[in-house]
Design a protein around this motif. Structure first.
Motif, PDB file in Angstrom:
ATOM      1  N   GLY A 134       3.002  15.080   0.080  1.00  0.00           N
ATOM      2  CA  GLY A 134       2.480  14.459  -1.167  1.00  0.00           C
ATOM      3  C   GLY A 134       3.746  13.739  -1.589  1.00  0.00           C
ATOM      4  O   GLY A 134       3.478  12.782  -2.591  1.00  0.00           O
ATOM      5  N   CYS A 135       4.798  13.654  -0.866  1.00  0.00           N
ATOM      6  CA  CYS A 135       5.860  12.703  -1.504  1.00  0.00           C
ATOM      7  C   CYS A 135       5.361  11.095  -1.333  1.00  0.00           C
ATOM      8  O   CYS A 135       4.532  11.258  -0.247  1.00  0.00           O
ATOM      9  N   ILE A 136       5.811  10.429  -2.110  1.00  0.00           N
ATOM     10  CA  ILE A 136       5.063   8.918  -1.799  1.00  0.00           C
ATOM     11  C   ILE A 136       6.402   8.153  -1.142  1.00  0.00           C
ATOM     12  O   ILE A 136       7.209   7.575  -1.670  1.00  0.00           O
ATOM     13  N   CYS A 137       6.155   8.439   0.260  1.00  0.00           N
ATOM     14  CA  CYS A 137       7.256   7.518   1.073  1.00  0.00           C
ATOM     15  C   CYS A 137       7.518   6.201   0.699  1.00  0.00           C
ATOM     16  O   CYS A 137       8.666   6.008   0.541  1.00  0.00           O
TER      17      CYS A 137
ATOM     18  N   GLU B 229       0.866  -1.121  -0.078  1.00  0.00           N
ATOM     19  CA  GLU B 229       0.078   0.011   0.154  1.00  0.00           C
ATOM     20  C   GLU B 229       0.835   1.161  -0.078  1.00  0.00           C
ATOM     21  O   GLU B 229       1.833   1.236   0.675  1.00  0.00           O
ATOM     22  N   LYS B 230       0.492   2.320  -0.856  1.00  0.00           N
ATOM     23  CA  LYS B 230       1.210   3.492  -0.776  1.00  0.00           C
ATOM     24  C   LYS B 230       1.329   4.076   0.701  1.00  0.00           C
ATOM     25  O   LYS B 230       0.178   4.373   1.172  1.00  0.00           O
ATOM     26  N   SER B 231       2.416   4.634   0.826  1.00  0.00           N
ATOM     27  CA  SER B 231       2.389   5.557   2.194  1.00  0.00           C
ATOM     28  C   SER B 231       2.838   6.877   1.643  1.00  0.00           C
ATOM     29  O   SER B 231       3.854   7.207   1.060  1.00  0.00           O
TER      30      SER B 231
ATOM     31  N   CYS C 283      13.350   3.939   7.732  1.00  0.00           N
ATOM     32  CA  CYS C 283      12.180   4.932   7.807  1.00  0.00           C
ATOM     33  C   CYS C 283      11.011   4.425   7.479  1.00  0.00           C
ATOM     34  O   CYS C 283      10.857   3.619   6.447  1.00  0.00           O
ATOM     35  N   ASP C 284       9.810   4.671   8.049  1.00  0.00           N
ATOM     36  CA  ASP C 284       8.542   4.271   7.802  1.00  0.00           C
ATOM     37  C   ASP C 284       7.354   5.340   7.256  1.00  0.00           C
ATOM     38  O   ASP C 284       6.432   4.989   7.381  1.00  0.00           O
ATOM     39  N   GLY C 285       8.230   6.327   6.951  1.00  0.00           N
ATOM     40  CA  GLY C 285       7.273   7.445   6.328  1.00  0.00           C
ATOM     41  C   GLY C 285       7.007   8.477   7.423  1.00  0.00           C
ATOM     42  O   GLY C 285       7.291   8.298   8.581  1.00  0.00           O
ATOM     43  N   CYS C 286       6.878   9.834   6.705  1.00  0.00           N
ATOM     44  CA  CYS C 286       6.861  10.943   8.071  1.00  0.00           C
ATOM     45  C   CYS C 286       5.950  10.792   8.993  1.00  0.00           C
ATOM     46  O   CYS C 286       6.078  11.382  10.017  1.00  0.00           O
ATOM     47  N   HIS C 287       4.689  10.062   8.788  1.00  0.00           N
ATOM     48  CA  HIS C 287       3.807  10.089   9.988  1.00  0.00           C
ATOM     49  C   HIS C 287       4.255   9.072  11.080  1.00  0.00           C
ATOM     50  O   HIS C 287       4.210   9.484  12.108  1.00  0.00           O
ATOM     51  N   ALA C 288       4.855   8.098  10.599  1.00  0.00           N
ATOM     52  CA  ALA C 288       5.436   7.016  11.595  1.00  0.00           C
ATOM     53  C   ALA C 288       6.604   7.682  12.231  1.00  0.00           C
ATOM     54  O   ALA C 288       6.871   7.502  13.796  1.00  0.00           O
ATOM     55  N   ILE C 289       7.655   8.502  11.503  1.00  0.00           N
ATOM     56  CA  ILE C 289       8.560   9.210  12.412  1.00  0.00           C
ATOM     57  C   ILE C 289       8.445  10.423  12.902  1.00  0.00           C
ATOM     58  O   ILE C 289       9.298  11.169  13.299  1.00  0.00           O
ATOM     59  N   LYS C 290       7.007  10.952  12.715  1.00  0.00           N
ATOM     60  CA  LYS C 290       6.719  12.451  13.407  1.00  0.00           C
ATOM     61  C   LYS C 290       7.611  13.393  12.657  1.00  0.00           C
ATOM     62  O   LYS C 290       7.920  14.499  13.392  1.00  0.00           O
ATOM     63  N   GLY C 291       8.029  13.260  11.332  1.00  0.00           N
ATOM     64  CA  GLY C 291       8.553  14.434  10.683  1.00  0.00           C
ATOM     65  C   GLY C 291       9.974  14.349  10.995  1.00  0.00           C
ATOM     66  O   GLY C 291      10.679  15.579  10.654  1.00  0.00           O
ATOM     67  N   ASN C 292      10.499  13.494  11.681  1.00  0.00           N
ATOM     68  CA  ASN C 292      12.038  13.615  12.010  1.00  0.00           C
ATOM     69  C   ASN C 292      12.495  12.714  10.777  1.00  0.00           C
ATOM     70  O   ASN C 292      13.304  11.891  11.121  1.00  0.00           O
ATOM     71  N   ALA C 293      12.874  13.367   9.490  1.00  0.00           N
ATOM     72  CA  ALA C 293      13.467  12.542   8.451  1.00  0.00           C
ATOM     73  C   ALA C 293      14.985  12.700   8.536  1.00  0.00           C
ATOM     74  O   ALA C 293      15.518  13.389   9.121  1.00  0.00           O
ATOM     75  N   CYS C 294      15.494  11.850   7.809  1.00  0.00           N
ATOM     76  CA  CYS C 294      16.874  11.635   7.840  1.00  0.00           C
ATOM     77  C   CYS C 294      17.632  12.676   7.258  1.00  0.00           C
ATOM     78  O   CYS C 294      18.851  12.782   7.273  1.00  0.00           O
TER      79      CYS C 294
END
Length: 97
Positions: A9-12, A2-4, A22-33
């Motif tokens: 709007g980036c397709i994580c 399934e798309k995350s 990384c499991d996508g911005c919602h899972a990491i609460k905006g703490n991107a690498c």
């Protein structure tokens, strides 16, 4: 799979590190690498949408596309490529529930 889809709007789920570090911005609460590379503590899209405005993604904002979309350009992209990517993300976000 399934798309995350991220707040912006980036397709994580299409990222090379998705489900690895990384499991996508919602899972990491905006703490991107990539935050260190741009001098941020949290993704500015995530901070604006989720934290400041309490909305799930930018498509629920009346100001889409805001300046964040135009200012956050990959230096490898031409202006035309960037405009097209912004338009695609905005279109996708506007139709999300």
């Amino acid at each position: 799979m399934e798309k995350s889809i991220g707040v912006c709007g980036c397709i994580c789920s299409e990222c090379r590190i998705y489900n690895k570090s990384c499991d996508g911005c919602h899972a990491i609460k905006g703490n991107a690498c990539w935050l260190d590379e741009v001098g941020l503590d949290i993704c500015d899209f995530y901070e604006c949408a989720m934290i400041k405005n309490g909305i799930e993604h930018c498509g629920k904002c009346n100001e889409i596309p805001c300046n964040k979309f135009w200012e956050n350009k990959n230096p490898k992209w031409t202006e035309e490529q960037h405009r097209k990517i912004v338009e695609e993300r905005v279109k996708m976000l506007k139709v999300l529930d």
